[in-house]
Design an enzyme around this catalytic site. Structure first.
Site, PDB file in Angstrom:
ATOM      1  N   HIS A 146       0.816  -1.211   0.000  1.00 32.07           N
ATOM      2  CA  HIS A 146       0.000   0.000   0.000  1.00 32.07           C
ATOM      3  C   HIS A 146       0.854   1.267   0.000  1.00 32.07           C
ATOM      4  CE1 HIS A 146      -3.329   2.596   1.835  1.00 32.07           C
ATOM      5  NE2 HIS A 146      -3.920   2.021   0.819  1.00 32.07           N
ATOM      6  N   LYS A 148       3.106   4.360  -1.275  1.00 28.84           N
ATOM      7  CA  LYS A 148       3.041   5.253  -2.429  1.00 28.84           C
ATOM      8  C   LYS A 148       4.212   6.218  -2.305  1.00 28.84           C
ATOM      9  CE  LYS A 148      -1.854   4.971  -1.501  1.00 28.84           C
ATOM     10  NZ  LYS A 148      -1.597   4.258  -0.225  1.00 28.84           N
ATOM     11  N   ASP A 153      15.909  11.230  -9.117  1.00 26.12           N
ATOM     12  CA  ASP A 153      17.346  11.538  -9.101  1.00 26.12           C
ATOM     13  C   ASP A 153      17.960  11.368  -7.711  1.00 26.12           C
ATOM     14  OD1 ASP A 153      17.590  12.007 -11.798  1.00 26.12           O
ATOM     15  OD2 ASP A 153      17.297  14.176 -11.640  1.00 26.12           O
ATOM     16  N   HIS A 318      -9.639  11.247   1.970  1.00 26.37           N
ATOM     17  CA  HIS A 318      -8.769  10.069   1.886  1.00 26.37           C
ATOM     18  C   HIS A 318      -7.459  10.275   2.643  1.00 26.37           C
ATOM     19  CE1 HIS A 318      -6.236   7.050  -0.438  1.00 26.37           C
ATOM     20  NE2 HIS A 318      -7.311   6.338  -0.168  1.00 26.37           N
ATOM     21  N   LYS A 320      -4.548  10.582   5.531  1.00 27.19           N
ATOM     22  CA  LYS A 320      -4.163   9.685   6.622  1.00 27.19           C
ATOM     23  C   LYS A 320      -3.229  10.455   7.549  1.00 27.19           C
ATOM     24  CE  LYS A 320      -4.103   6.889   2.565  1.00 27.19           C
ATOM     25  NZ  LYS A 320      -5.402   6.383   2.614  1.00 27.19           N
ATOM     26  N   ASP A 325      -1.054  16.366  20.361  1.00 26.64           N
ATOM     27  CA  ASP A 325      -0.804  17.682  20.946  1.00 26.64           C
ATOM     28  C   ASP A 325      -0.332  18.624  19.830  1.00 26.64           C
ATOM     29  OD1 ASP A 325      -1.495  16.545  23.388  1.00 26.64           O
ATOM     30  OD2 ASP A 325       0.569  16.085  23.924  1.00 26.64           O
TER      31      ASP A 325
END
Length: 400
Positions: A146, A148, A153, A318, A320, A325
């Site tokens: 999962h 990404k 370079d 979507h 995450k 704090d």
């Protein structure tokens, strides 16, 4: 009657096989999984929340690549956006730039053999990760890569929630506009992202490139203190628990799916008993069957404990993230659900920079303004269909 008995026996055998396959596959995975987190690193970060802005920046950086482009995505669709993406990569490969593409086999199931052949013909080195394979067919079908990440370079890194497809640039009417958090990274820690890509690349392509110095240039330190935590096979659960335990004043969680483990949920409730405020943001519109119903039993109990829950309504949420704090924020590829906790390969970034955290909290505050509070009155209102779905979702929550 005889037919029913035979059918029942077959169903029982299939269930037994699935259970054995999953348990043995998971045990093997647990034994093989490494446990890695970086020391504190220093880099520079930009955060993108809209796909069009992100991909304009991302594609521009790819166009300007001179030596190598390394790409790992969970989902690449077969649409105009993916075709543009592949066209850029093919052009760079023909110029002599090394291009490696690693895609999850199930997440990117729309990528055909013909497409792969065209990419390879253009000079792109291509591999699928996490194929379904013997001896544990069922378990391997559930464990997804999962992550990404992209490294250009060896100097520019990308990490976050966006995949490649039309919905990510607001061209899916049901899920538009798409709201996500994605990081662009420069500085010394890009070397770690490169290393993580090459570890996965070696596992699935068989090509070991870790000792090639060209992929790891000497990079300057940046301003933002941070560290990376790649996880798989259950490692993420302990990391989330450690974060929650650090909270003294507030916890903010943003996720498209809210299906915590028993241990994590117990820690959240304990934090409320300690007086820590909890804010959870989830989508109003679901993109998968039963994921919303799976979250309701947890959200109901959090609301009873005095937490705040918001449903994002300006498109699909979507992102995450976890913010503890004003000291720590977590942005990465992992959802707040059992699939990310126990099955998927994920990679998250913990940031300790007050200025960046203030910037992220401003983004979250704007997202809350585009949200609607979820209340106990709504969740407790009699609804037979929803109740049935909640029961089914509870039984299947490990795989949602």
């Amino acid at each position: 009657m005889k037919f029913v008995l035979i059918l029942s026996g077959l169903v029982l055998l299939i269930i037994i096989w699935l259970v054995i396959d999953f348990r043995l596959g998971r045990r093997k995975h647990l034994l093989a999984a490494g446990n890695t987190e970086t020391a504190i690193l220093h880099g520079n970060f930009e955060i993108f929340t809209h796909g069009k802005e992100l991909f304009h920046n991302y594609f521009t950086d790819i166009y300007q690549a001179e030596r190598h482009i390394h790409v790992l995505f969970y989902i690449v669709k077969d649409d105009a956006v993916s075709q543009e993406f592949f066209s850029i990569l093919k052009e760079k490969a023909r110029e002599g730039v090394e291009v490696r593409v690693l895609l999850d086999r199930i997440g990117s199931w729309k990528i055909t053999k013909a497409t792969v052949a065209v990419l390879r013909e253009a000079g792109i080195q291509f591999a699928f990760s996490n194929r379904i394979k013997l001896p544990f067919l069922y378990y391997s079908s559930q464990v997804r890569n999962h992550r990404k990440i992209s490294i250009i370079d060896g100097e520019i890194g990308y990490l976050g929630g966006f995949n490649i497809g039309k919905e990510y640039i607001d061209e899916d009417p049901k899920l538009s506009p798409w709201r996500d958090y994605h990081l662009k990274i420069t500085g010394e820690s890009v070397n770690f992202l490169q290393s993580e890509f090459l570890i996965d690349w070696n596992e699935y392509s068989g090509e070991d490139l870790q000792d090639y110095p060209d992929y790891f240039p000497e990079l300057p330190k940046g301003a933002v203190r941070h560290q990376y935590i790649p996880t798989e096979a259950g490692q993420l659960e302990e990391n989330f628990i450690r974060l929650i335990r650090k909270a003294e004043q507030s916890i903010i969680i943003g996720s498209p799916y809210f299906i915590p483990s028993t241990k994590i949920f117990a820690e959240l409730l304990e934090s409320r008993r300690r007086g820590v405020s909890i804010t959870v943001m989830v989508p109003f519109t679901a993109d998968h069957l039963l994921v919303q119903e799976a979250s309701f039993r947890y959200l109901r109990r959090l609301l009873e404990a005095g937490a705040l829950v918001y449903q994002y309504k300006n498109g699909f949420y979507h992102a995450k993230t976890i913010v503890i704090d004003d000291k720590i924020c977590d942005i990465g590829t992992a959802n707040f659900d059992k699939r990310s906790l126990f099955l998927n390969k994920e990679i998250n970034c913990l940031l300790y920079d007050p200025a960046f955290i203030e910037r992220l909290k401003a983004v979250i505050t704007n997202d809350i303004l585009d949200s609607e509070p979820l209340t106990l009155a709504v969740l407790n209102k009699p609804n037979l269909l929803r109740s049935v779905k909640e029961r089914i979702a509870a039984a299947l929550s490990y795989f949602l």
